[in-house]
Scaffold this active site. Structure first.
Site, short mmCIF file in Angstrom:
data_model
loop_
_atom_site.label_atom_id
_atom_site.label_comp_id
_atom_site.label_asym_id
_atom_site.label_seq_id
_atom_site.Cartn_x
_atom_site.Cartn_y
_atom_site.Cartn_z
N HIS C 323 -25.48 -8.97 7.28
CA HIS C 323 -24.57 -9.25 8.40
C HIS C 323 -23.43 -10.16 8.01
O HIS C 323 -22.37 -10.12 8.64
CB HIS C 323 -25.35 -9.85 9.58
CG HIS C 323 -26.03 -8.80 10.40
ND1 HIS C 323 -27.32 -8.41 10.15
CD2 HIS C 323 -25.60 -8.06 11.44
CE1 HIS C 323 -27.65 -7.47 11.01
NE2 HIS C 323 -26.63 -7.23 11.81
N GLY C 324 -23.63 -11.00 7.04
CA GLY C 324 -22.50 -11.86 6.67
C GLY C 324 -22.88 -12.89 5.64
O GLY C 324 -24.05 -13.21 5.45
#
Lengths: 374, 83, 472
Positions: C323-324
């Site tokens: 996701h990041g």
């Protein structure tokens, strides 16, 4: 050579002819589309009259300021006119600024408010960030932006319409067309916001719930005083929310890298942009109205360790070209990007100064440009 | 209700893992397309693999296990592996 | 190009007008060109990356097919090159920041990270999609494709390129390779889905985003205000991401394609495992097949529980990281992994009469929804001290009257905006029993609801924000 591209399989022909044959199905699709798209277009609503807002003009005439500042919310967060009054006693400063404005509105203010006011300031400061002097549009394509323009334009604005027309492009025109097709976007928007606020207030205020119950289900009619009190209480509550809970003093400093200094891959051709910008008119009007015109490039927030920001090569070239242009026009440019007095912690976000440092910023600004404030 | 020789035992395993009755599992399985989404989650998938291995005395390889996503796919795999 | 822009509207109308005039091969070429245009619309240099990734995987696929003896090497070559792109653009800056921070903590000479690497939109999505092809070819589940253009279209297919669903080559390539058709029913269903998607994005997500942004920006806060912000963000992220998925599904359907499901009413999940079966389904099933199961098989000789739990922790760590590049995302992943493990362990000791009792399900859903909200806090808040502050705020602490009323005001609004999501979920689970699927009344209802949603889009849309999942 490309005949295979044209080859259609029997299935695909069948699929398409199948589509044509089932006209009843397609008629139902058209009907559904009509039911969804047409009714909102028929609702015209009560459009609020958009007249020229002479607030700035009147205030300028009343104040007769020696220093006039033009810019957006970044200017409003930086310069405190009252502090200038104390630093230079006997003088007045006025901020011609609004949140979300860019050079299109700055041009309209100078032309339609400052010039007709008869005020002839000693200095006209025009605060901008990076490329805003050649980028006239920010939210001017939206309903809110269009309202702002309507409040500041007067009658025939040929130059304004020409420049804006160029920047609008196909998409801007389409957006305007949609606004004309569905004026309820404008006329019902305030009702929508009022309703949403009402729902929040319903959850927050027991008195409002009692009032609504009485209004909807009660046998006694609501008096106008009761109704007025509810409206006033709602206003007071909203004002307290804005002033206490969401005051700028209670905003977190969002960590991260410094402000923007222009994307590395962006093309920033100054002379090409100048042809479709309000900058030349802004310079001409500025020189007509004020004894001295100073453009101020505002600095973005520095990195967390307060080191200097690196600027992309394209932005460096753009700024050099802007500086050259302004020098040729005989107006000054002060670039605050090299200013070291403003630290990371003084910023609210990438572009705005915290309210508690506004006064400090103003002092430093006056000190740095002291010669202009003599 | 059974479509294949191993269905009864397969449904018994699924029923034990999913906590549903055999009839309910069989009904859900009926609705499933051969390559559709399974009605169990990743942990239940592992438990189903373990349950099937124990029930049929077989051992799945990784690539076989990945494919055991739906009842029709398990049925096909069992038909090959269980003689 | 973003879906809720007039640019996309013009683009898509043009695509539709031309597309259905062409034969299949020309359709594919046209879609390929349009997809590259779509992706390179703002930043044309993005195209170099996606093209490089496509070329590498295309030739790797062919090499595996022609030289099976080298297939292991080629598989790893493809995986390493794909992950190198991904890691450089997505994680390198994060890595450098952390090395600098570590040196600083150790009292060693440190440095300032002046790297400003621009993350190409959708890189996590198309990298995974492209890798699924190579893995499936390697595993013998899929034939390597000879036609470069059709393979390239699979990688760059514009409706789902930047935020999924992550399509598998095994289900999507056959759709590219066969004739496609469209019926009035397809168009009708796609229309409803489009209106619902735009409504979720512009009316629900963008309005609650305003509430979440305001509340997450407060320096001083209270329990009620802080968790109202988290609730608003939870609604925002679901409405936003599922809206993107719906618009992607509808757009694909209008050009004759069917995409994989990505959401199945996640807010009524009763357990973390069920939540991940309902939330971002294309990612969780991808991770299950290509990461969790291989890990499980690797560790299974050391016992089932060990293999499952270790597999889960690594898997969820990677979901977080996907996701990041941020510690909060890693925490988000590990938190969900721990939830799955704890629930699984509790399941063993909970009597089946309680676990499977339908009367318990509302409580289980409420508990899971609350736990999911803690996850949303980790997802949204990147600063550790603020995460800690949120988690240590006491609901019993004295709250000023204004703070309490402010929380009620904003929670009331967020709840109001989220109502259509709850109604949709309730309808999906009960409505079918009341209204038969093919009845005229159902169509009538759909038309009326769509008309009302279109009206709401016109008068009550929030300030437009980008889709959250664009950043991944």
């Amino acid at each position: 050579m490309f005949s295979w591209l044209k080859a259609r399989s029997p299935e695909s022909r069948q699929a398409r002819s199948g589509v044509r044959d089932r006209w009843g199905g397609w008629a139902s699709v058209a009907l559904i589309l009509a039911v969804i798209l047409v009714p909102p277009a028929l609702i015209r609503g009560q459009r609020e009259p958009m007249r020229f807002d002479d607030r700035h003009l009147r205030q300028l005439q009343t104040l007769q300021p020696e220093y006039v500042f033009v810019g957006s919310s970044t200017l409003l967060s930086r310069i405190d006119p009252a502090r200038i009054g104390t630093l230079r006693p006997g003088t007045h400063a006025y901020l011609l600024g609004e949140v979300g404005s860019m050079s299109a509105l700055w041009y309209l203010w100078v032309k339609n408010s400052l010039l007709p006011s008869g005020v002839r300031p000693k200095v006209l400061f025009i605060h901008f960030r990076d490329t805003e002097l050649t980028d006239p549009i920010d939210e001017t394509g939206s309903v809110v932006g269009q309202e702002k323009i309507a409040r500041n334009r007067v009658g025939d604005e040929r130059l304004f319409d020409r420049v804006m027309g160029y920047h609008k492009g196909v998409i801007g025109r389409l957006r305007e067309g949609l606004l004309r097709l569905y004026p309820i976007q404008e006329t019902w928007r305030k009702s929508g916001l009022w309703l949403i606020d009402g729902i929040g207030f319903f959850a927050a205020s027991p008195e409002y719930r009692v009032y609504l119950r009485k209004r909807l289900f009660g046998s006694d009619p609501i008096t106008s005083d009761e109704a007025a009190e509810v409206v006033a209480e709602r206003g007071r509550f909203k004002a307290r929310l804005a002033g206490e809970i969401f005051s700028s003093a209670n905003q977190r400093v969002l960590k991260g890298k410094g402000g923007l200094t222009g994307g590395a891959d962006e093309r920033l051709d100054f002379s090409a942009r100048l042809e479709h910008a309000f900058l030349p008119e802004l310079v001409r009007l500025g020189k007509e109205v004020a004894a001295r015109v100073i453009f101020v490039r505002m600095e973005p927030r520095p990195p967390m360790d307060d080191s200097s920001l690196t600027e992309s090569g394209a932005m460096g070239d753009y700024q050099a070209a802007l500086r050259g242009y302004l020098a040729r026009e005989g107006v000054e440019l002060h670039d605050f990007n090299d200013e070291r007095a403003f630290k990371f912690d003084m910023y609210l976000d990438g572009g705005h100064i915290k309210p508690e440092f506004r006064s400090f910023y103003t002092e430093r600004f006056v000190e740095r440009l002291s010669e202009a404030f003599r | 209700m059974s479509h294949a020789p191993h269905d009864a035992r397969m449904f018994k395993v699924l029923s034990g893992v999913l906590g549903k009755s055999v009839e309910e599992v069989a009904r859900l399985a009926e609705r499933q397309e051969p390559h559709g989404e399974s009605f169990w989650d990743s942990l239940q998938h592992i438990n189903i693999i373990l349950g099937l291995e124990a029930e049929f005395g077989i051992r799945f390889e990784l690539l076989e296990a990945v494919d055991l996503k739906t009842v029709p796919l398990i049925r096909a795999k069992l038909a090959v592996l269980v003689r | 190009m973003i879906f809720h822009s007039l640019d996309f509207l013009l683009f898509f109308l043009f695509v539709l007008a031309v597309y259905w005039q062409l034969g299949r091969r020309a359709q594919n070429l046209f879609l390929l060109g349009m997809s590259y245009f779509f992706y390179g619309y703002v930043h044309p240099w993005f195209l170099y990356l996606i093209f490089a990734s496509t070329v590498v995987d295309y030739f790797c696929g062919l090499t595996i097919a022609r030289h099976p003896e080298k297939k292991r090497f080629v598989l790893w070559f493809s995986i390493v090159s794909n992950l190198t792109f991904l890691c450089y653009f997505k994680y390198f800056g994060f890595f450098v920041d952390n090395v600098a921070e570590l040196l600083h903590l150790l009292g060693l000479p440190s440095f300032t990270n002046t790297l400003d690497i621009f993350l190409p939109v959708g890189i996590s999505f198309y990298t995974f999609q492209s890798m699924s092809y190579i893995i499936d070819v390697y595993a013998g589940r899929l034939k390597a494709r000879e036609n470069f253009f059709e393979f390239a279209l699979f990688v760059v297919f514009f409706p789902q390129l930047v935020a999924g669903p992550i399509e598998r080559a095994i289900t999507f390539l056959p759709q590219i390779e066969k004739e496609r058709s469209i019926s009035a029913t397809d168009v009708r269903d796609a229309l409803f889905l489009l209106v619902w998607g735009f409504f979720k994005k512009l009316v629900i997500a963008d309005n609650v985003a305003y509430i979440a942004n305001k509340l997450f920006a407060l320096e001083e806060t209270t329990f009620a205000l802080a968790w109202t912000g988290v609730f608003a963000f939870g609604v925002q992220v679901y409405a936003d991401f599922s809206a993107y998925t719906d618009i992607a599904h509808a757009s694909a359907r209008l050009i004759g394609f069917k995409l994989s499901p990505n959401f199945n009413h996640p807010f009524i999940a009763a357990s973390p495992a069920e939540f991940w079966k309902r939330w971002h389904i294309s990612l969780s099933s991808y991770i299950q097949d290509y990461i969790f199961l291989p890990l499980y098989f690797r560790f299974r000789t050391r016992g089932v529980r060990y293999a499952v739990e270790k597999g889960l922790l690594i898997t969820f760590f990677l979901i977080g990281l996907w996701h990041g590049a941020g510690w909060n995302f890693i925490l988000f992943g590990i938190y969900h992994g721990m939830l799955v493990i704890v629930y699984d362990r509790c399941k063993v000791v909970t009597p089946i009469g309680i676990r499977e009792n339908p009367w318990m399900r509302p409580f289980q859903i409420l508990l899971m929804f609350s736990l999911a909200n803690v996850g949303f806090l980790l997802f949204r808040e990147s600063e550790m001290d603020y995460i800690l502050r949120h988690l240590t705020l006491s609901p019993l602490a004295a709250t000023g009257e204004l703070q309490w009323r402010a929380a009620c005001f904003l929670f009331g609004q967020a709840l109001f905006f989220s109502l259509p999501l709850w109604i949709h979920t309730a309808y999906a689970h009960m409505g079918h029993r009341l209204i038969p699927a093919e009845s005229w009344f159902r169509t009538f209802l759909q038309v009326m609801v769509s008309a009302a949603m279109f009206l709401a889009i016109l008068v009550a849309r929030g300030d437009s924000e980008e889709f959250i999942y664009f950043q991944f």
